[in-house]
Design an enzyme around this catalytic site. Sequence first.
Site, PDB file in Angstrom:
ATOM      1  N   ASP A  65     -35.670 -16.338 -29.729  1.00 33.10           N
ATOM      2  CA  ASP A  65     -37.002 -15.780 -29.929  1.00 33.10           C
ATOM      3  C   ASP A  65     -37.326 -15.715 -31.416  1.00 33.10           C
ATOM      4  O   ASP A  65     -36.445 -15.931 -32.254  1.00 33.10           O
ATOM      5  CB  ASP A  65     -37.121 -14.395 -29.268  1.00 33.10           C
ATOM      6  CG  ASP A  65     -35.942 -13.469 -29.565  1.00 33.10           C
ATOM      7  OD1 ASP A  65     -35.184 -13.742 -30.519  1.00 33.10           O
ATOM      8  OD2 ASP A  65     -35.779 -12.475 -28.858  1.00 33.10           O
ATOM      9  N   HIS A 136     -34.920  -5.261 -22.006  1.00 35.34           N
ATOM     10  CA  HIS A 136     -35.463  -6.596 -22.284  1.00 35.34           C
ATOM     11  C   HIS A 136     -34.335  -7.576 -22.569  1.00 35.34           C
ATOM     12  O   HIS A 136     -33.236  -7.196 -22.952  1.00 35.34           O
ATOM     13  CB  HIS A 136     -36.497  -6.577 -23.422  1.00 35.34           C
ATOM     14  CG  HIS A 136     -35.952  -6.350 -24.788  1.00 35.34           C
ATOM     15  ND1 HIS A 136     -36.587  -5.572 -25.734  1.00 35.34           N
ATOM     16  CD2 HIS A 136     -34.834  -6.805 -25.409  1.00 35.34           C
ATOM     17  CE1 HIS A 136     -35.892  -5.579 -26.854  1.00 35.34           C
ATOM     18  NE2 HIS A 136     -34.829  -6.313 -26.685  1.00 35.34           N
TER      19      HIS A 136
HETATM   20  P1  PGA Z   1     -29.683  -5.062 -31.243  1.00 31.01           P
HETATM   21  O1  PGA Z   1     -30.890  -5.693 -30.414  1.00 31.01           O
HETATM   22  O2  PGA Z   1     -28.563  -6.050 -31.222  1.00 31.01           O
HETATM   23  O3  PGA Z   1     -30.231  -4.859 -32.624  1.00 31.01           O
HETATM   24  O4  PGA Z   1     -29.322  -3.776 -30.565  1.00 31.01           O
HETATM   25  C1  PGA Z   1     -30.670  -6.206 -29.135  1.00 31.01           C
HETATM   26  C2  PGA Z   1     -31.985  -6.545 -28.488  1.00 31.01           C
HETATM   27  O5  PGA Z   1     -32.991  -5.878 -28.764  1.00 31.01           O
HETATM   28  O6  PGA Z   1     -32.019  -7.493 -27.682  1.00 31.01           O
END
Ligand code: PGA
Length: 251
Positions: A65, A136
């Site tokens: 993304d 998500h």
């Molecule tokens: P993070 O994000 O690794 O910073 O916890 C994961 C995500 O939002 O998919």
Amino acid sequence: MKFIVCENHSHLAEVISDLIIQQVMSKPDSVICIPTGGTPIPAYQRLIEKSKNIDYSRVSFFNLDEYIGLPPTHEQSYQNFLKKHVLDPLGIALSQQHLLRSDSPDPILECLRNDAEIDYFGGFDLMLDGIGENGHIAFNEPSDHFEARTHIADISTSTRLANARFFDSLDEVPHQAISVGFEDIIKAKHLILMATGSRKASVIERLVTESTISCDFPISFLRMHPNVTLVLDKAACGRSIDVLINTGQSL
Ligand code: PGA
């Protein structure tokens, strides 16, 4: 779904970096989709340290993304993040980096371009992803529908708040992103999800204890994936830790 329970974040970094290396050694022309976020950074550091004798010259890298509207040089542009934290230190040539562009003048065309590239390479051999606190996956946020392919996503308030820690202020966090969709996630031959810390415990508990698949809890979709490995540290297991240790592999 296979579970691997690690002692802590640095232990998880060892496990994830080993899994990536195993993938590249078993298939030197692997197509790998990689995430940003705080969770993978230690794994990328270990991967770089362990990769002196690993040949990445035939591996193709995609990203999951990208924010819309950030300059590519912005610290939080995912293209910039991945180049800095993993791709450039591993010596991955530009021709092997198939990254979404945050500054594309036409984000819809950028989605179509990404789909065409994924199709050209025959989909992902390995997809690695973190897990959002709201369930998500990539920027597939809780919603009333599933998106199949690369699409423009509205970023939820909860995700903008969670990601604000990487920006100077909440106002700077973009409202939209480009994200791969569920068709490409489900077709990935191996999907590795990772989560660390107690912030992720409630989403992991829900994933482990419920059995429904619903677009308001996007990660539930992965119950349909035939080859998912969930790599967690103990803090992320929360109250499900006994179930996870008994059904999974505790390292
Ligand atoms: P993070 O994000 O690794 O910073 O916890 C994961 C995500 O939002 O998919």
